[in-house]
Design an enzyme around this catalytic site. Structure first.
Site, PDB file in Angstrom:
ATOM      1  N   TYR A   1      -9.627  15.376  -4.057  1.00 53.58           N
ATOM      2  CA  TYR A   1      -8.717  14.749  -5.029  1.00 53.58           C
ATOM      3  C   TYR A   1      -7.823  15.773  -5.721  1.00 53.58           C
ATOM      4  O   TYR A   1      -6.608  15.571  -5.834  1.00 53.58           O
ATOM      5  CB  TYR A   1      -9.563  14.002  -6.054  1.00 53.58           C
ATOM      6  CG  TYR A   1      -8.843  13.466  -7.276  1.00 53.58           C
ATOM      7  CD1 TYR A   1      -8.117  12.276  -7.219  1.00 53.58           C
ATOM      8  CD2 TYR A   1      -8.923  14.128  -8.508  1.00 53.58           C
ATOM      9  CE1 TYR A   1      -7.476  11.776  -8.361  1.00 53.58           C
ATOM     10  CE2 TYR A   1      -8.297  13.627  -9.638  1.00 53.58           C
ATOM     11  CZ  TYR A   1      -7.573  12.454  -9.559  1.00 53.58           C
ATOM     12  OH  TYR A   1      -6.948  11.948 -10.685  1.00 53.58           O
TER      13      TYR A   1
ATOM     14  N   LYS B   1      -3.466  16.170  -6.677  1.00 50.30           N
ATOM     15  CA  LYS B   1      -2.851  16.206  -8.006  1.00 50.30           C
ATOM     16  C   LYS B   1      -2.022  17.476  -8.181  1.00 50.30           C
ATOM     17  O   LYS B   1      -0.965  17.457  -8.797  1.00 50.30           O
ATOM     18  CB  LYS B   1      -3.933  16.070  -9.083  1.00 50.30           C
ATOM     19  CG  LYS B   1      -4.656  14.735  -9.041  1.00 50.30           C
ATOM     20  CD  LYS B   1      -3.814  13.617  -9.622  1.00 50.30           C
ATOM     21  CE  LYS B   1      -3.500  12.502  -8.698  1.00 50.30           C
ATOM     22  NZ  LYS B   1      -2.704  11.429  -9.343  1.00 50.30           N
TER      23      LYS B   1
ATOM     24  N   SER C   1      -2.326  15.437 -12.999  1.00 51.61           N
ATOM     25  CA  SER C   1      -3.618  15.471 -13.703  1.00 51.61           C
ATOM     26  C   SER C   1      -3.902  16.884 -14.192  1.00 51.61           C
ATOM     27  O   SER C   1      -3.408  17.867 -13.615  1.00 51.61           O
ATOM     28  CB  SER C   1      -4.736  15.061 -12.744  1.00 51.61           C
ATOM     29  OG  SER C   1      -6.007  15.281 -13.329  1.00 51.61           O
TER      30      SER C   1
ATOM     31  N   ASP D   1       0.868  -1.184   0.000  1.00 52.99           N
ATOM     32  CA  ASP D   1       0.000   0.000   0.000  1.00 52.99           C
ATOM     33  C   ASP D   1       0.905   1.234   0.000  1.00 52.99           C
ATOM     34  O   ASP D   1       1.660   1.447   0.957  1.00 52.99           O
ATOM     35  CB  ASP D   1      -0.861  -0.056   1.274  1.00 52.99           C
ATOM     36  CG  ASP D   1      -1.780   1.148   1.422  1.00 52.99           C
ATOM     37  OD1 ASP D   1      -1.706   2.077   0.590  1.00 52.99           O
ATOM     38  OD2 ASP D   1      -2.575   1.155   2.388  1.00 52.99           O
ATOM     39  N   VAL D   2       0.841   2.038  -1.047  1.00 51.38           N
ATOM     40  CA  VAL D   2       1.745   3.199  -1.118  1.00 51.38           C
ATOM     41  C   VAL D   2       1.530   4.175   0.042  1.00 51.38           C
ATOM     42  O   VAL D   2       2.424   4.963   0.362  1.00 51.38           O
ATOM     43  CB  VAL D   2       1.644   3.967  -2.463  1.00 51.38           C
ATOM     44  CG1 VAL D   2       2.067   3.101  -3.638  1.00 51.38           C
ATOM     45  CG2 VAL D   2       0.263   4.567  -2.676  1.00 51.38           C
TER      46      VAL D   2
ATOM     47  N   SER E   1      -6.426  17.982 -13.385  1.00 47.40           N
ATOM     48  CA  SER E   1      -7.088  18.428 -12.161  1.00 47.40           C
ATOM     49  C   SER E   1      -6.144  19.103 -11.175  1.00 47.40           C
ATOM     50  O   SER E   1      -6.598  19.596 -10.143  1.00 47.40           O
ATOM     51  CB  SER E   1      -7.780  17.237 -11.483  1.00 47.40           C
ATOM     52  OG  SER E   1      -8.747  16.715 -12.346  1.00 47.40           O
TER      53      SER E   1
HETATM   54  P1  NAD Z   1      -7.035   2.788 -12.202  1.00 44.26           P
HETATM   55  O1  NAD Z   1      -8.042   2.708 -11.119  1.00 44.26           O
HETATM   56  O2  NAD Z   1      -7.238   2.006 -13.447  1.00 44.26           O
HETATM   57  O3  NAD Z   1      -5.592   2.404 -11.641  1.00 44.26           O
HETATM   58  C1  NAD Z   1      -5.142   2.820 -10.376  1.00 44.26           C
HETATM   59  C2  NAD Z   1      -4.054   1.869  -9.939  1.00 44.26           C
HETATM   60  O4  NAD Z   1      -3.556   2.282  -8.652  1.00 44.26           O
HETATM   61  C3  NAD Z   1      -4.589   0.438  -9.757  1.00 44.26           C
HETATM   62  O5  NAD Z   1      -3.635  -0.479 -10.241  1.00 44.26           O
HETATM   63  C4  NAD Z   1      -4.764   0.340  -8.249  1.00 44.26           C
HETATM   64  O6  NAD Z   1      -4.687  -0.993  -7.779  1.00 44.26           O
HETATM   65  C5  NAD Z   1      -3.578   1.167  -7.780  1.00 44.26           C
HETATM   66  N1  NAD Z   1      -3.712   1.586  -6.383  1.00 44.26           N
HETATM   67  C6  NAD Z   1      -4.780   2.189  -5.791  1.00 44.26           C
HETATM   68  N2  NAD Z   1      -4.530   2.390  -4.498  1.00 44.26           N
HETATM   69  C7  NAD Z   1      -3.272   1.936  -4.265  1.00 44.26           C
HETATM   70  C8  NAD Z   1      -2.450   1.861  -3.106  1.00 44.26           C
HETATM   71  N3  NAD Z   1      -2.875   2.335  -1.930  1.00 44.26           N
HETATM   72  N4  NAD Z   1      -1.205   1.340  -3.237  1.00 44.26           N
HETATM   73  C9  NAD Z   1      -0.760   0.866  -4.423  1.00 44.26           C
HETATM   74  N5  NAD Z   1      -1.510   0.885  -5.544  1.00 44.26           N
HETATM   75  C10 NAD Z   1      -2.740   1.417  -5.463  1.00 44.26           C
HETATM   76  O7  NAD Z   1      -6.894   4.342 -12.540  1.00 44.26           O
HETATM   77  P2  NAD Z   1      -5.931   5.133 -13.560  1.00 44.26           P
HETATM   78  O8  NAD Z   1      -6.793   6.052 -14.315  1.00 44.26           O
HETATM   79  O9  NAD Z   1      -5.021   4.225 -14.272  1.00 44.26           O
HETATM   80  O10 NAD Z   1      -5.133   6.037 -12.499  1.00 44.26           O
HETATM   81  C11 NAD Z   1      -3.728   6.049 -12.406  1.00 44.26           C
HETATM   82  C12 NAD Z   1      -3.268   7.442 -12.020  1.00 44.26           C
HETATM   83  O11 NAD Z   1      -3.612   8.345 -13.060  1.00 44.26           O
HETATM   84  C13 NAD Z   1      -3.915   8.001 -10.745  1.00 44.26           C
HETATM   85  O12 NAD Z   1      -2.922   8.638  -9.959  1.00 44.26           O
HETATM   86  C14 NAD Z   1      -4.911   9.017 -11.266  1.00 44.26           C
HETATM   87  O13 NAD Z   1      -5.129  10.072 -10.368  1.00 44.26           O
HETATM   88  C15 NAD Z   1      -4.193   9.489 -12.512  1.00 44.26           C
HETATM   89  N6  NAD Z   1      -5.060  10.135 -13.483  1.00 44.26           N
HETATM   90  C16 NAD Z   1      -6.054   9.435 -14.098  1.00 44.26           C
HETATM   91  C17 NAD Z   1      -6.870  10.084 -15.006  1.00 44.26           C
HETATM   92  C18 NAD Z   1      -7.990   9.394 -15.725  1.00 44.26           C
HETATM   93  O14 NAD Z   1      -8.817  10.107 -16.335  1.00 44.26           O
HETATM   94  N7  NAD Z   1      -8.074   8.070 -15.711  1.00 44.26           N
HETATM   95  C19 NAD Z   1      -6.655  11.426 -15.288  1.00 44.26           C
HETATM   96  C20 NAD Z   1      -5.650  12.098 -14.640  1.00 44.26           C
HETATM   97  C21 NAD Z   1      -4.845  11.441 -13.740  1.00 44.26           C
HETATM   98  C1  RM4 Z   2      -8.645  12.991 -13.480  1.00 41.41           C
HETATM   99  C2  RM4 Z   2      -9.638  13.919 -14.141  1.00 41.41           C
HETATM  100  C3  RM4 Z   2     -10.610  13.071 -14.882  1.00 41.41           C
HETATM  101  C4  RM4 Z   2     -11.235  12.062 -13.944  1.00 41.41           C
HETATM  102  C5  RM4 Z   2     -10.160  11.273 -13.264  1.00 41.41           C
HETATM  103  C6  RM4 Z   2     -10.706  10.316 -12.231  1.00 41.41           C
HETATM  104  O1  RM4 Z   2      -7.655  13.647 -12.783  1.00 41.41           O
HETATM  105  O2  RM4 Z   2     -10.290  14.703 -13.176  1.00 41.41           O
HETATM  106  O3  RM4 Z   2     -11.604  13.871 -15.498  1.00 41.41           O
HETATM  107  O4  RM4 Z   2     -12.083  11.211 -14.675  1.00 41.41           O
HETATM  108  O5  RM4 Z   2      -9.275  12.121 -12.608  1.00 41.41           O
END
Ligand code: NAD
Ligand code: RM4
Length: 253
Positions: free
Chosen positions: A156, A160, A143, A63-64, A145
């Site tokens: 959230y 970010k 992000s 867990d990070v 965001s």
């Molecule tokens: P996702 O839910 O598909 O993947 C998230 C990953 O993080 C999963 O593998 C999950 O198991 C892991 N995780 C969650 N909690 C954890 C913990 N406590 N310790 C270790 N691992 C953990 O979502 P994603 O979209 O691939 O998100 C990845 C990153 O990208 C996140 O930081 C998210 O904020 C960022 N992000 C996503 C988006 C989007 O639109 N999908 C946009 C901007 C930023």
């Molecule tokens: C991102 C951004 C996206 C949202 C994800 C979960 O940072 O806000 O719009 O879908 O988070």
């Protein structure tokens, strides 16, 4: 083969952007170390894809949000792969919730995973890079965001903005060691993190309409930018952030 001979560590690599990044780094010649939490089936799929490409891979559960996970991850990665060249802080959660009644536990957990976790992990990776003496690259998945708000994301978006700021300060602190620090700012990428939020057809259509390229992003499209920042093509890039958002941020009218 932009990452040939490098080792890349990625947190939250069991699905989504983390998995796509692991696979793209392996395709570009890197060996990879993969942190995961509570998602054994997911990490096994990521591992299978990486090893199919003939690269070495090691998985480390943790867990990070727990400080001790960071040293454990970096030590296990170094023991298995020999060194740490690139670290990608990706693990994150976004439990969408209205601001006025967000439970304190939701706020605290989001902070602990997205911001505190990124800090502990980044620090552990940077210490290892400094001791190796050959520089390195740190990349945070921030992000869009970090720059704009979300009514259901007040717990959230500060995380970010926080990891973006972390990379800026790290760029200053670690430049003397040849360690580059940058953030990637994805827009809206279709993954499990927003599957439920975007299952509302009106919300999905609204988001798509706001994006000049006319569609949500794919995890692989974020991974490409991570590879660039990790590679020697970006050897003079530090303290920067790159939006990967199909133009969403600049679309006022
Ligand atoms: P996702 O839910 O598909 O993947 C998230 C990953 O993080 C999963 O593998 C999950 O198991 C892991 N995780 C969650 N909690 C954890 C913990 N406590 N310790 C270790 N691992 C953990 O979502 P994603 O979209 O691939 O998100 C990845 C990153 O990208 C996140 O930081 C998210 O904020 C960022 N992000 C996503 C988006 C989007 O639109 N999908 C946009 C901007 C930023
Ligand atoms: C991102 C951004 C996206 C949202 C994800 C979960 O940072 O806000 O719009 O879908 O988070």
């Amino acid at each position: 083969m932009l990452l040939e001979g490098k080792t890349v560590l990625i947190t939250g690599a069991s699905r989504g952007i983390g998995r796509a990044t692991a696979i793209e780094c392996a395709r570009q010649g890197a060996d990879v170390a993969l942190n995961w939490f509570k998602d054994r089936a997911g990490i096994e799929e990521t591992l299978a894809e990486v090893t199919r490409m003939g690269r070495r891979a090691v998985e480390v559960e943790g867990d990070v949000a727990r400080p001790e996970s960071a040293e454990r991850f970096v030590s296990a990665a170094s023991a298995a792969l020999g060194r740490v060249d690139v670290f990608v802080s990706n693990a994150g959660i976004c439990p969408f919730h209205a601001f006025l009644d967000t439970p304190i536990e939701v706020f605290e957990r989001t902070m602990a995973v997205n911001l505190h976790g990124a800090y502990y992990m980044t620090q552990a990776a940077a210490r290892r890079m400094k001791s190796q003496g050959t520089g390195g690259a740190l990349i945070a998945i921030s992000s869009i965001s970090a720059l704009v708000g979300g009514g259901m994301q007040a717990h959230y978006t500060p995380t970010k903005a926080g990891v973006h700021s972390l990379m800026q300060s790290c760029a200053v602190a670690l430049g003397p060691y040849g360690i580059r620090c940058n953030s990637v700012m994805p827009g809206t990428i279709a993954t499990d993190i927003n599957r439920e939020d975007l299952s509302d057809p009106a919300k999905r259509a609204y988001m798509e309409k706001r994006i000049p390229l006319g569609r949500l992003g794919a995890p692989e499209e974020v991974a490409g930018c991570v590879v660039f920042l990790a590679s020697d093509l970006a050897r003079y890039v530090t303290g920067a952030s790159v939006l990967v958002d199909g133009g969403l941020f600049v679309n006022l009218q």
